[in-house]
Design a protein around this motif. Structure first.
Motif, mmCIF file in Angstrom:
data_model
loop_
_atom_site.group_PDB
_atom_site.id
_atom_site.type_symbol
_atom_site.label_atom_id
_atom_site.label_comp_id
_atom_site.label_asym_id
_atom_site.label_seq_id
_atom_site.Cartn_x
_atom_site.Cartn_y
_atom_site.Cartn_z
ATOM 1 N N ARG A 128 0.829 -1.210 0.047
ATOM 2 C CA ARG A 128 0.241 0.072 -0.170
ATOM 3 C C ARG A 128 0.684 1.186 0.076
ATOM 4 O O ARG A 128 0.684 2.220 -0.598
ATOM 5 N N ALA A 129 1.824 1.290 0.683
ATOM 6 C CA ALA A 129 2.739 2.313 0.786
ATOM 7 C C ALA A 129 3.566 2.599 -0.629
ATOM 8 O O ALA A 129 3.591 3.740 -0.939
ATOM 9 N N GLN A 130 3.897 1.550 -1.260
ATOM 10 C CA GLN A 130 4.525 1.715 -2.460
ATOM 11 C C GLN A 130 3.312 2.270 -3.644
ATOM 12 O O GLN A 130 3.916 3.098 -4.433
ATOM 13 N N ALA A 131 2.364 1.601 -3.457
ATOM 14 C CA ALA A 131 1.254 2.354 -4.350
ATOM 15 C C ALA A 131 0.994 3.698 -3.963
ATOM 16 O O ALA A 131 0.581 4.386 -5.096
ATOM 17 N N ALA A 132 1.089 4.305 -2.870
ATOM 18 C CA ALA A 132 0.862 5.721 -2.410
ATOM 19 C C ALA A 132 1.994 6.577 -3.145
ATOM 20 O O ALA A 132 1.745 7.617 -3.557
ATOM 21 N N LEU A 133 3.258 6.054 -2.871
ATOM 22 C CA LEU A 133 4.581 6.686 -3.623
ATOM 23 C C LEU A 133 4.267 6.671 -5.058
ATOM 24 O O LEU A 133 4.758 7.665 -5.495
ATOM 25 N N GLU A 134 3.847 5.808 -5.571
ATOM 26 C CA GLU A 134 3.752 5.918 -7.150
ATOM 27 C C GLU A 134 2.606 6.926 -7.572
ATOM 28 O O GLU A 134 2.851 7.425 -8.519
ATOM 29 N N GLN A 135 1.566 6.984 -6.795
ATOM 30 C CA GLN A 135 0.606 8.282 -6.871
ATOM 31 C C GLN A 135 1.125 9.588 -7.160
ATOM 32 O O GLN A 135 0.629 10.407 -7.813
ATOM 33 N N ASP A 180 7.939 23.612 -5.718
ATOM 34 C CA ASP A 180 7.871 23.832 -7.229
ATOM 35 C C ASP A 180 6.699 23.422 -7.878
ATOM 36 O O ASP A 180 5.700 22.791 -7.209
ATOM 37 N N ILE A 181 6.601 23.912 -9.131
ATOM 38 C CA ILE A 181 5.158 24.006 -9.730
ATOM 39 C C ILE A 181 4.784 22.555 -10.130
ATOM 40 O O ILE A 181 3.646 22.119 -10.066
ATOM 41 N N PRO A 182 6.071 21.788 -10.698
ATOM 42 C CA PRO A 182 5.377 20.349 -10.868
ATOM 43 C C PRO A 182 5.002 19.405 -9.708
ATOM 44 O O PRO A 182 3.821 18.862 -9.602
ATOM 45 N N THR A 183 5.463 19.841 -8.307
ATOM 46 C CA THR A 183 4.919 19.145 -7.200
ATOM 47 C C THR A 183 3.334 19.826 -6.796
ATOM 48 O O THR A 183 2.659 19.102 -6.528
ATOM 49 N N GLN A 184 3.465 21.148 -7.152
ATOM 50 C CA GLN A 184 2.006 21.635 -6.889
ATOM 51 C C GLN A 184 1.115 20.937 -7.836
ATOM 52 O O GLN A 184 -0.273 20.540 -7.346
ATOM 53 N N ASP A 189 -3.587 17.104 -8.785
ATOM 54 C CA ASP A 189 -3.958 15.954 -9.658
ATOM 55 C C ASP A 189 -4.456 14.871 -8.589
ATOM 56 O O ASP A 189 -5.529 14.247 -8.726
ATOM 57 N N THR A 190 -3.814 14.651 -7.608
ATOM 58 C CA THR A 190 -4.219 13.851 -6.385
ATOM 59 C C THR A 190 -5.469 14.094 -6.046
ATOM 60 O O THR A 190 -6.451 13.205 -5.715
#
Length: 268
Positions: A128-135, A180-184, A189-190
């Motif tokens: 589940r943690a790996q899937a959250a990091l993927e998101q 940064d803008i990509p992280t925003q 999106d999330t």
């Protein structure tokens, strides 16, 4: 004599219900007379100048700071053991300084599955943690110590830590501040995906920025009191607020550890 179990919350029960909320810290009144209800599926921005009480309000809602007066209910339950905390995801602006052995990203995200009642992660915690990091675009950094990550990357780990619970209520404290803008855009999106799945979102912002298309309603605090509850303000009004702090995106620092420090923390 048996005690009947508590009735489940009705579909129209507010996710957040606050009545007459007051908070005093260090002998100073921070919040006074806050009345607000947030319904299922709403995306609400909490706005206000620095020192208006935004973060204190959020922390009071989550039971992190004591309530001086009034009541708070989450999912129809008063603050305490009766609240289904596993349904709540919280992304603080930053976490306290870490102590002991540095944690890597997947360990921090896995800690999001711990609560006061669950002190050991479930068997599927790593998956589940790996899937959250993927998101949040951080799957390839799962084994990296968080102190080696840049500020934007650390922020992504924080939101993954909240997402791992698949929360029905997501609370974010200035998630885009100095990032940064990509992280925003990753945050936006999330949140959009969560909202599409029916989640309720409360986000503290200095300005609507990239969240503007998602925000359905705005709460504005001034000097610890709620002065607006309704349609989001226009950008020009928002910037004109007295004491407005112009927080705009900057390049993601290349120097590891430039962002907030992360430590594993058990949430309510």
């Amino acid at each position: 004599m048996s005690t009947a179990p508590a009735e489940p919350a009705r579909a129209d029960t507010p996710v957040i219900q606050v009545e007459g909320l007051g908070v005093a810290l260090g002998g100073q009144q921070i919040l006074s007379g806050i009345d607000v209800a947030v319904g299922p599926g709403e995306v609400v921005a909490l706005l206000g100048a620095n020192g208006s009480g935004k973060s204190t309000l959020v922390r009071a809602l989550l039971g992190i700071v004591p309530v001086d007066s009034g009541t708070v209910r989450l999912f129809g339950q008063p603050l305490g053991a009766g609240v289904p905390w596993k349904r709540v995801g919280y992304v603080p602006q930053r976490l306290p300084a870490a102590t002991g052995v540095p944690a890597n990203a997947i360990e921090v995200v896995t800690s999001g599955l711990l609560t006061g009642r669950r002190l050991r992660p479930p068997r599927d915690a790593r998956a589940r943690a790996q899937a959250a990091l993927e998101q949040v675009g951080m799957a390839d950094k799962a084994r990296r110590p968080v102190h080696e990550l840049s500020g934007g990357q650390q922020q992504r780990v924080l939101i993954a830590r909240a997402l791992v619970r698949s929360p029905d209520l997501l609370v974010l404290d200035e998630p885009t501040s100095g990032i940064d803008i990509p992280t925003q855009q990753t945050f936006v999106d999330t949140v959009q995906r969560l909202h599409a799945d029916g989640a309720t979102v409360l986000v503290i912002l200095h300005e609507l920025g990239p969240f503007a298309p998602l925000i359905q309603r705005a709460l504005v605090l001034r000097h610890g009191r709620l002065v607006h509850d309704g349609a989001p303000p226009h950008a020009r009004d928002e910037h004109a607020e007295p004491g407005h702090d112009h927080t705009h995106p900057h390049a993601d620092p290349e120097t590891p550890g430039a962002g907030p420090t992360i430590t594993i923390e058990v949430t309510p």
